[in-house]
Motif scaffolding. Sequence first.
Motif, PDB file in Angstrom:
ATOM      1  N   VAL A 168       0.864  -1.191   0.000  1.00 21.61           N
ATOM      2  CA  VAL A 168       0.000   0.000   0.000  1.00 21.61           C
ATOM      3  C   VAL A 168       0.892   1.230   0.000  1.00 21.61           C
ATOM      4  O   VAL A 168       1.784   1.354   0.851  1.00 21.61           O
ATOM      5  N   PRO A 169       0.705   2.148  -0.956  1.00 21.80           N
ATOM      6  CA  PRO A 169       1.550   3.352  -1.006  1.00 21.80           C
ATOM      7  C   PRO A 169       1.534   4.111   0.316  1.00 21.80           C
ATOM      8  O   PRO A 169       0.491   4.293   0.944  1.00 21.80           O
ATOM      9  N   GLY A 170       2.738   4.508   0.763  1.00 23.26           N
ATOM     10  CA  GLY A 170       2.843   5.268   1.997  1.00 23.26           C
ATOM     11  C   GLY A 170       3.206   4.437   3.206  1.00 23.26           C
ATOM     12  O   GLY A 170       3.622   4.988   4.237  1.00 23.26           O
ATOM     13  N   GLU A 171       3.061   3.117   3.122  1.00 23.24           N
ATOM     14  CA  GLU A 171       3.442   2.264   4.244  1.00 23.24           C
ATOM     15  C   GLU A 171       4.957   2.079   4.287  1.00 23.24           C
ATOM     16  O   GLU A 171       5.638   2.220   3.264  1.00 23.24           O
ATOM     17  N   PRO A 172       5.514   1.765   5.475  1.00 25.39           N
ATOM     18  CA  PRO A 172       6.968   1.549   5.576  1.00 25.39           C
ATOM     19  C   PRO A 172       7.430   0.421   4.653  1.00 25.39           C
ATOM     20  O   PRO A 172       6.716  -0.564   4.450  1.00 25.39           O
ATOM     21  N   GLU A 173       8.639   0.569   4.117  1.00 29.10           N
ATOM     22  CA  GLU A 173       9.215  -0.412   3.196  1.00 29.10           C
ATOM     23  C   GLU A 173      10.529  -0.930   3.767  1.00 29.10           C
ATOM     24  O   GLU A 173      11.422  -0.146   4.079  1.00 29.10           O
TER      25      GLU A 173
END
Length: 258
Positions: free
Chosen positions: A169-174
């Motif tokens: 999900v865009p914006g979640e930690p990677e």
Amino acid sequence: MSDESRPSPAQTRAEARTRPRTAAVIPAAGRGVRLGPGAPKALRALSGTPMLIHAVRAMAASRGVSLVVVVAPPDGAAEVKSLLDAHALPERTDFLVVPGGASRQESVRLGLDALPAEYDIVLVHDAARPLVPVDTVDSVIEAVREGAPAVVPALPLADTVKQVEPAGVPGEPEPVVATPERARLRAVQTPQGFDRATLVRAHRTVTGDVTDDASMVEQLGLTVVVVPGHEEAFKVTRPLDLVLAEAVLARRRLNDGF
């Protein structure tokens, strides 16, 4: 140099005729959504002049470039042709406008298809890099003339780079999976230069999505070489880049009467 060793005018003209001729292809069919709504990115004004015109002038500033092919939006070729006609461009350079395709790769191929047979070297330049200095353009051309099948201008990276596992999900930690050695990395710019036959072969052979034309040549198993890029050859993709580009142009006008 003595009179005996100096080339005669006839020799100079003969060398000019046999020297590989260079054309530049500028794909300008994209919409540039990251700059927000409005005109296509290439037609956005920079100091009152469309970015595309700045990019065309940057290619034509090189005495090695004798033809510039602009690949326009599929339904906007007439508009782009009128735009070129309305602005002062070097008389020693020829200009051609052709309709583009649905992707950058297709647009470059259509630009290649439009080139007359006598052009042996092809530059592919982003319309969104309007401020590339002529010395960078000349360095790319010279490297192809010296035998490199593909040449890219590039800069060393100032920042540490992390390879990550993309978030679902865009914006979640990677999570970070690796830290590449920065000394071996380069940020690639344009114009990228090619032996024409090599670039044509790449476009006929490579069918997957690529981020630049040099990547296509790499997939042929050929060597792509790097020449020094320039900090002013940055790509205008965000509103902040427009501010920086305006500042560069203001400095050029102040220092060089650009």
